[in-house]
Design a protein around this motif. Structure first.
Motif, mmCIF file in Angstrom:
data_model
loop_
_atom_site.group_PDB
_atom_site.id
_atom_site.type_symbol
_atom_site.label_atom_id
_atom_site.label_comp_id
_atom_site.label_asym_id
_atom_site.label_seq_id
_atom_site.Cartn_x
_atom_site.Cartn_y
_atom_site.Cartn_z
ATOM 1 N N ALA A 36 0.694 -1.130 -0.006
ATOM 2 C CA ALA A 36 -0.091 -0.193 -0.070
ATOM 3 C C ALA A 36 0.694 1.050 -0.089
ATOM 4 O O ALA A 36 1.957 1.266 0.428
ATOM 5 N N ASP A 37 0.419 2.332 -0.823
ATOM 6 C CA ASP A 37 1.119 3.561 -0.721
ATOM 7 C C ASP A 37 0.562 4.489 -0.144
ATOM 8 O O ASP A 37 -0.765 4.913 -0.071
ATOM 9 N N PRO A 38 1.026 4.838 1.315
ATOM 10 C CA PRO A 38 0.400 5.928 2.220
ATOM 11 C C PRO A 38 0.011 7.195 1.851
ATOM 12 O O PRO A 38 -0.626 7.876 2.317
ATOM 13 N N SER A 39 0.662 7.520 0.362
ATOM 14 C CA SER A 39 0.640 9.034 0.255
ATOM 15 C C SER A 39 -0.640 9.041 -0.754
ATOM 16 O O SER A 39 -0.948 10.100 -1.136
ATOM 17 N N ARG A 40 -1.263 7.895 -1.124
ATOM 18 C CA ARG A 40 -2.362 8.060 -2.101
ATOM 19 C C ARG A 40 -3.880 7.927 -1.246
ATOM 20 O O ARG A 40 -3.949 7.606 -0.147
ATOM 21 N N LEU A 43 -6.866 4.555 -0.186
ATOM 22 C CA LEU A 43 -6.791 3.561 0.719
ATOM 23 C C LEU A 43 -8.184 3.665 1.298
ATOM 24 O O LEU A 43 -8.188 4.513 2.244
ATOM 25 N N HIS A 47 -10.732 -1.963 0.726
ATOM 26 C CA HIS A 47 -9.450 -2.509 0.766
ATOM 27 C C HIS A 47 -9.660 -3.961 1.881
ATOM 28 O O HIS A 47 -8.895 -4.702 1.760
ATOM 29 N N ILE A 68 4.130 -1.328 3.685
ATOM 30 C CA ILE A 68 3.571 0.068 3.315
ATOM 31 C C ILE A 68 4.694 0.831 3.118
ATOM 32 O O ILE A 68 5.689 0.833 3.744
ATOM 33 N N ASP A 70 7.666 3.155 2.734
ATOM 34 C CA ASP A 70 8.241 4.269 3.483
ATOM 35 C C ASP A 70 8.478 5.337 2.791
ATOM 36 O O ASP A 70 8.506 6.486 3.236
ATOM 37 N N THR A 72 7.626 6.626 -0.045
ATOM 38 C CA THR A 72 6.373 7.445 -0.475
ATOM 39 C C THR A 72 5.556 8.174 0.810
ATOM 40 O O THR A 72 4.969 9.328 0.420
ATOM 41 N N GLY A 73 5.966 7.750 1.763
ATOM 42 C CA GLY A 73 5.381 8.243 2.948
ATOM 43 C C GLY A 73 5.923 9.414 3.674
ATOM 44 O O GLY A 73 5.417 9.961 4.611
#
Length: 74
Positions: A36-40, A43, A47, A68, A70, A72-73
């Motif tokens: 998962a991309d936390p910056s998107r 979410l 899911h 997750i 990191d 991109t977060g």
């Protein structure tokens, strides 16, 4: 095989059912990963469907890895 039937009940499409069956019959523990991309911003609770399928694999004795991002977060 019982495991494959459980997975098929929860699946809309299996890209290679024969390959999955072969891996399940091998006796080896599978490692299933979900990233998962936390910056998107997309979410969402939908899911949870995928997470429940991962839990099914985990209950069958396979290993589940939830990644997750990191970088991109940051």
């Amino acid at each position: 095989m019982k495991e494959l039937e459980i997975i098929k009940r929860k699946a809309v499409q299996i890209f290679s059912e024969e390959e999955l069956e072969k891996k399940l019959n091998s006796g080896k523990k599978l490692i299933i990963k979900l990233g998962a991309d936390p910056s998107r911003p997309d979410l969402h609770i939908g899911h949870s469907v995928v997470l429940r399928v991962l839990k099914t694999f985990q209950n069958m004795g396979h290993e589940v890895v939830f990644l997750i991002g990191d970088f991109t977060g940051m």
